[in-house]
Design an enzyme around this catalytic site. Structure first.
Site, PDB file in Angstrom:
ATOM      1  N   HIS A  68      -3.948  -5.184  -0.128  1.00 22.96           N
ATOM      2  CA  HIS A  68      -3.580  -5.715   1.191  1.00 22.96           C
ATOM      3  C   HIS A  68      -3.617  -7.245   1.202  1.00 22.96           C
ATOM      4  CE1 HIS A  68      -3.521  -1.972   3.642  1.00 22.96           C
ATOM      5  NE2 HIS A  68      -4.238  -1.537   2.619  1.00 22.96           N
ATOM      6  N   GLU A 109      -2.572  -9.143   3.427  1.00 21.26           N
ATOM      7  CA  GLU A 109      -2.862  -9.615   4.786  1.00 21.26           C
ATOM      8  C   GLU A 109      -4.364  -9.612   5.072  1.00 21.26           C
ATOM      9  OE1 GLU A 109      -3.115  -5.234   5.301  1.00 21.26           O
ATOM     10  OE2 GLU A 109      -1.882  -6.599   4.101  1.00 21.26           O
ATOM     11  N   CYS A 147       0.821  -1.212   0.000  1.00 23.46           N
ATOM     12  CA  CYS A 147       0.000   0.000   0.000  1.00 23.46           C
ATOM     13  C   CYS A 147       0.863   1.274   0.000  1.00 23.46           C
ATOM     14  CB  CYS A 147      -0.987  -0.027   1.153  1.00 23.46           C
ATOM     15  SG  CYS A 147      -2.392   1.074   0.889  1.00 23.46           S
TER      16      CYS A 147
END
Length: 366
Positions: A333, A335, A248
């Site tokens: 993202h 994650e 990001c």
């Protein structure tokens, strides 16, 4: 519980609803998030620092809040806007209501408004400045104030850790540069056996190298990447010496360090359902995203970077890799939390890169 509150936008429009959360009245950039779940992770994501989030999903708070799913210790957003806020959550993990947590962290909000209308307005005009008002007589003066309002551009220093700390592991050592990290980045690395040293955003390359990491990650974070140019020398100081992965804001800073340019998007990407295409394989992944800036694709052509992923909705750059060095980044993202885990494999890719580099060093020194 049913006290009136007003959401005022800089274009002169306002929405009448009910008070939610704190009595504090704030201002900020209003954005929208399209995820259907994950409101706890969303409000605790430091990338929303200073912003007011409009949730497009009409019911927020139905499964409550628990102690485990926060992405940061202290939420730093400036407010929330919802169609309906559930005050009686039903879930075996729930410990508090959405309203309870907003009050606890002094975050104001408004419920009972037409979030579809607000979202359409942002899509048409771009992100707008907004404010909460409890006294209707203050609406006109608030509109005037918003038109000239300037918000602080110190988001990253506000949310970054002030001192290094370690999250233990047993194998590879990763230094995570904290621009406003989500906690699930650390969890994903720990789950792969990595010890993680989290360091402040302005840590120098020399300081990182002295920690002898096997890899360096640049985290997500809020704001404009051009406000964090202090990180560019650090990035160039470690590239080619230590395997590198940016997420990001970390992706944007990686691009800027190599000479690419960023730009402010009209309304950004925020949600858990954004399709991204891997240009090497042609595969499509649904991704979790939260960013208001992107990298100019034309500017990448003048660098040693290669575009690896693009957003299918608007064609913007979603992934980069260095043509010569062990370094890559993604705008989205991997994650997740909230969101799909389609891109979780990127952590495995980073671990493999570190292992290969470690083996190469053993051979070199043998």
């Amino acid at each position: 519980m049913f006290e009136k509150r007003y959401l005022v936008l800089e274009d002169g429009s306002h929405y009448t609803g009910f008070k939610l959360g704190s009595d504090k009245l704030t201002r900020g950039e209003i954005v929208f998030n399209t995820a259907m779940t994950g409101y706890q992770e969303t409000i605790s994501d430091p990338s929303y620092t200073g912003q007011i989030i409009t949730f497009t999903y009409p019911l927020i708070g139905n499964y409550g809040i628990n102690r485990d799913d926060f992405e940061s210790l202290t939420p730093s957003l400036n407010g929330v806007v919802v169609k309906e806020a559930c005050t009686m959550p039903s879930n075996f993990r729930a410990q508090k209501s959405f309203d309870d947590v907003l009050k606890e962290y002094d975050i104001p909000g408004i419920s009972g408004v037409d979030t579809r209308s607000i979202t359409k307005k942002i899509r048409q005009h771009g992100v707008l400045k907004a404010a909460f008002v409890d006294d209707p007589s203050e609406i006109e003066t608030t509109v005037t104030a918003l038109k000239t309002a300037e918000f602080p551009r110190t988001e990253v220093p506000t949310v970054s850790t002030k001192t290094p700390y370690v999250s233990t592991g047993f194998d590879l050592h990763v230094v995570l540069v904290d621009f406003g990290k989500k906690q699930n980045i650390v969890r994903e690395l720990n789950s792969r056996g990595c010890e993680v040293t989290v360091v402040p955003y302005n840590t120098s390359a020399d300081a990182i190298i002295k920690m002898a990491p096997d890899g360096v990650m640049l985290s997500n974070g809020p704001g404009d990447p051009d406000d964090v140019t202090v990180a560019l020398d650090m990035i160039n100081g470690i590239l080619g010496r230590i395997p590198f992965f940016g997420i990001c804001l970390g992706h944007q800073l990686f691009a800027l360090s190599q000479g690419a340019k960023s730009f402010k998007m009209k309304f950004g990407h925020r949600g858990a359902n954004h399709p991204v295409k891997d240009l090497a394989t042609g595969k499509i992944a649904l991704t979790s995203q939260n960013h208001g800036y992107a990298i100019d694709a034309d500017s990448v052509a003048e660098t040693d970077l290669e575009i690896t992923h693009i957003a299918l909705n608007d064609g913007t750059v979603e992934g980069l890799k260095h043509r010569k060095l062990p370094a890559f980044s993604v705008q989205y993202h991997p994650e997740a939390c909230p969101g799909p885990t389609d891109s979780n494999y990127l952590f495995d890719q980073f671990v493999e890169m570190m292992q290969q580099n470690k083996q190469k060093e053993r051979v070199t020194h043998a």
